[in-house]
Design a protein around this motif. Structure first.
Motif, PDB file in Angstrom:
ATOM      1  N   ASP A   1     -40.973   2.990 -17.759  1.00  0.00           N
ATOM      2  CA  ASP A   1     -40.740   4.190 -18.231  1.00  0.00           C
ATOM      3  C   ASP A   1     -41.267   4.461 -19.556  1.00  0.00           C
ATOM      4  O   ASP A   1     -41.150   5.672 -20.132  1.00  0.00           O
ATOM      5  N   ARG A   2     -41.699   3.462 -20.505  1.00  0.00           N
ATOM      6  CA  ARG A   2     -42.138   3.603 -21.699  1.00  0.00           C
ATOM      7  C   ARG A   2     -41.069   4.391 -22.752  1.00  0.00           C
ATOM      8  O   ARG A   2     -41.384   4.691 -23.613  1.00  0.00           O
ATOM      9  N   LEU A   3     -39.765   4.041 -22.542  1.00  0.00           N
ATOM     10  CA  LEU A   3     -38.441   4.086 -23.054  1.00  0.00           C
ATOM     11  C   LEU A   3     -37.717   3.100 -23.303  1.00  0.00           C
ATOM     12  O   LEU A   3     -37.332   2.683 -24.315  1.00  0.00           O
ATOM     13  N   HIS A   4     -37.728   2.200 -21.849  1.00  0.00           N
ATOM     14  CA  HIS A   4     -36.711   1.233 -22.023  1.00  0.00           C
ATOM     15  C   HIS A   4     -37.661  -0.138 -22.208  1.00  0.00           C
ATOM     16  O   HIS A   4     -38.414  -0.277 -21.443  1.00  0.00           O
ATOM     17  N   PRO A   5     -37.470  -1.109 -23.245  1.00  0.00           N
ATOM     18  CA  PRO A   5     -38.144  -2.337 -23.349  1.00  0.00           C
ATOM     19  C   PRO A   5     -37.658  -2.952 -22.086  1.00  0.00           C
ATOM     20  O   PRO A   5     -36.766  -2.892 -21.562  1.00  0.00           O
TER      21      PRO A   5
ATOM     22  N   MET B   1     -44.261  -4.810 -23.198  1.00  0.00           N
ATOM     23  CA  MET B   1     -42.987  -4.377 -23.297  1.00  0.00           C
ATOM     24  C   MET B   1     -42.433  -3.452 -22.168  1.00  0.00           C
ATOM     25  O   MET B   1     -41.460  -3.053 -22.157  1.00  0.00           O
ATOM     26  N   VAL B   2     -43.361  -2.790 -21.373  1.00  0.00           N
ATOM     27  CA  VAL B   2     -43.323  -1.749 -20.624  1.00  0.00           C
ATOM     28  C   VAL B   2     -42.811  -2.083 -19.318  1.00  0.00           C
ATOM     29  O   VAL B   2     -42.079  -1.497 -18.716  1.00  0.00           O
ATOM     30  N   PRO B   3     -43.601  -2.923 -18.545  1.00  0.00           N
ATOM     31  CA  PRO B   3     -43.355  -3.177 -17.150  1.00  0.00           C
ATOM     32  C   PRO B   3     -41.699  -3.346 -16.854  1.00  0.00           C
ATOM     33  O   PRO B   3     -41.185  -4.348 -17.719  1.00  0.00           O
ATOM     34  N   GLU B   4     -41.191  -2.620 -15.916  1.00  0.00           N
ATOM     35  CA  GLU B   4     -39.741  -2.856 -15.923  1.00  0.00           C
ATOM     36  C   GLU B   4     -39.408  -4.252 -15.268  1.00  0.00           C
ATOM     37  O   GLU B   4     -40.013  -4.742 -14.166  1.00  0.00           O
ATOM     38  N   SER B   5     -38.344  -4.962 -15.604  1.00  0.00           N
ATOM     39  CA  SER B   5     -37.805  -6.242 -15.321  1.00  0.00           C
ATOM     40  C   SER B   5     -36.970  -6.391 -14.174  1.00  0.00           C
ATOM     41  O   SER B   5     -36.514  -7.228 -13.653  1.00  0.00           O
ATOM     42  N   THR B   6     -36.091  -5.195 -13.915  1.00  0.00           N
ATOM     43  CA  THR B   6     -34.721  -5.336 -13.228  1.00  0.00           C
ATOM     44  C   THR B   6     -35.304  -5.462 -11.568  1.00  0.00           C
ATOM     45  O   THR B   6     -34.796  -6.263 -11.045  1.00  0.00           O
ATOM     46  N   THR B   7     -36.162  -4.404 -11.102  1.00  0.00           N
ATOM     47  CA  THR B   7     -36.491  -4.576  -9.888  1.00  0.00           C
ATOM     48  C   THR B   7     -38.128  -4.510  -9.600  1.00  0.00           C
ATOM     49  O   THR B   7     -38.257  -4.429  -8.467  1.00  0.00           O
TER      50      THR B   7
END
Length: 441
Positions: free
Chosen positions: A416-420, A405-411
């Motif tokens: 950041d280990r804060l936002h799923p 759930m950590v790797p960022e999906s937007t770009t």
């Protein structure tokens, strides 16, 4: 938690042969974009360079047309639009406002674009700090609001700023591409094509709510929160925030007779900042307590509120005490119940920020307060129900978000280990007990 059958919830009247119900039409909020500002103060995601569309933030938009793309969660034969100048410092004058069905990019489905009027007039002036609802506008393309092929389609609201808008009220983190003409291009809201709209934006400006006329009971669920509700790290234009996932689950059973709207603002806090306004903005927007009236109580048909906030209060940007946030939540819940008879207020537990790469998050004091607030949400009895997002996202071994759930999906990026990410939001939205969210009838 497992979802329960919704057969005992919100019965939908049988439709007559012409598609109408026997009940008097009423308004239900179908989309919301909580305002903050003025631009550019906020936390947008995947934002293109805005200097070509808006060269001078103090001047704002100049004799140009914005085409804002948004996705109503329900459809009706008529709609109305709310225009906000909440954080403007001068009167906002608009004309040439139109609403049509998006084809793709800034282009519209031919024949769907309709003029939007205000008290019968083509022009409206909204004073600083004010807002105004439009008249009802017919949507002939939504003659059958329950048509399956209409679900998920997007509305394009075009508006022409007359002269200079001044500082612009906006919603920074749309995670949806909208469009703008060049400054000085004039009124182009009638254009069905995209040639006049060369510039893109990942934010919404001035429009903060859309209602649809509904003929049957249509409960509105408001997702009220911060960036984890606003959708940080979800897919750009993907509609995969946790409220979107929840909405699709509800529509699978109730069709066009329920709406989930997103009232999240990235960086938002329950009790901070103490003061907020055009001269003293804050990237996280006005506090949850100060925006309740506009962003929840002022919407139409609200039946339930899911409240997910507190992690920013406990960050280096907030430094609030646990008792202060608990007291703020008690106050907010009491106000909601006093102003919206019969409303259900559901508390959502906070996912872990342990190990966050953000300088403001992830420290031990924050996690201690987070766990304390989660205990309050679960055990205090303040809320009508609980949604356990902490359990849905927690890696028990490490104490932070689950690795997938950590790797960022937007770009793209490591996260950041804060936002799923998308996987996290899918787990959050899929794990909600639907019987907790909607009241029984």
């Amino acid at each position: 938690m497992a979802a329960i059958c919704l057969g005992t919830l919100w019965a939908v009247p049988a439709r007559a042969q012409d598609g109408r119900t026997s009940e008097t039409p009423r308004w239900a909020t179908a989309w919301a974009g909580s305002v903050q500002g003025p631009y550019p103060v906020g936390n947008p995601s995947a934002q293109p360079d805005q200097s070509f569309a808006f060269p001078d933030p103090a001047e704002g938009a100049r004799d140009q047309t914005l085409r804002l793309v948004l996705r109503p969660d329900v459809w009706g034969r008529e709609a109305r639009v709310r225009i906000s100048n909440a954080f403007g410092t001068r009167p906002l004058t608009l004309d040439g406002v139109h609403a049509g069905l998006q084809l793709g990019g800034a282009a519209l489905v031919p024949g769907t674009n309709r003029p939007v009027r205000f008290a019968g007039q083509d022009r409206v002036t909204v004073p600083p700090g004010g807002e105004v609802w439009s008249d009802a506008v017919a949507l002939p393309f939504a003659a059958d609001p329950e048509a399956p092929l209409l679900a998920g389609r997007k509305l394009a609201v075009s508006l022409h700023v007359v002269g200079l808008s001044g500082p612009m009220t906006w919603h920074a983190k749309a995670l949806q591409t909208s469009y703008a003409t060049a400054p000085g291009a004039g009124s182009r809201g009638t254009d069905e094509g995209e040639a006049a709209f060369p510039y893109s934006t990942a934010s919404w400006f001035f429009v903060d709510a859309v209602d649809m006329a509904v003929g049957a009971p249509t409960p509105v669920v408001v997702a009220f929160g911060d960036s984890i509700t606003d959708g940080t790290a979800s897919t750009m234009n993907g509609d995969d925030r946790w409220p979107d996932v929840l909405a699709r689950r509800l529509h699978a059973t109730l069709g066009n007779r329920v709406a989930v709207v997103n009232a999240g603002i990235g960086g938002n806090q329950v009790v901070g900042p103490a003061s907020y306004g055009p001269q003293k903005p804050f990237p996280g927007g006005p506090s949850a307590l100060s925006r309740l009236d506009r962003d929840v109580i002022g919407l139409s048909g609200v039946a339930s509120v899911i409240w997910l906030e507190g992690i920013n209060d406990f960050s280096r940007n907030g430094e609030a005490s646990l008792p202060a946030v608990e007291a703020g939540m008690r106050e907010g819940v009491a106000r909601l119940r006093a102003r919206i008879p019969g409303v259900r207020v559901i508390g959502a537990t906070l996912p872990s920020a342990k190990g966050s790469s953000s300088a403001a998050h992830g420290h031990p004091e924050q996690d201690e307060k987070r766990r304390g607030l989660n205990a309050f949400i679960r055990d205090s009895g303040v809320f009508d129900g609980v949604v356990d997002f902490d359990a849905a996202t927690l890696d028990p071994a490490a104490g932070g978000l689950r690795p997938e759930m950590v790797p960022e999906s937007t770009t793209g990026g490591k996260g950041d280990r804060l936002h799923p990410n998308r996987a996290g939001y899918l787990a959050m939205g899929s794990g909600i007990d639907l019987g907790v969210v909607l009241p029984r009838r």
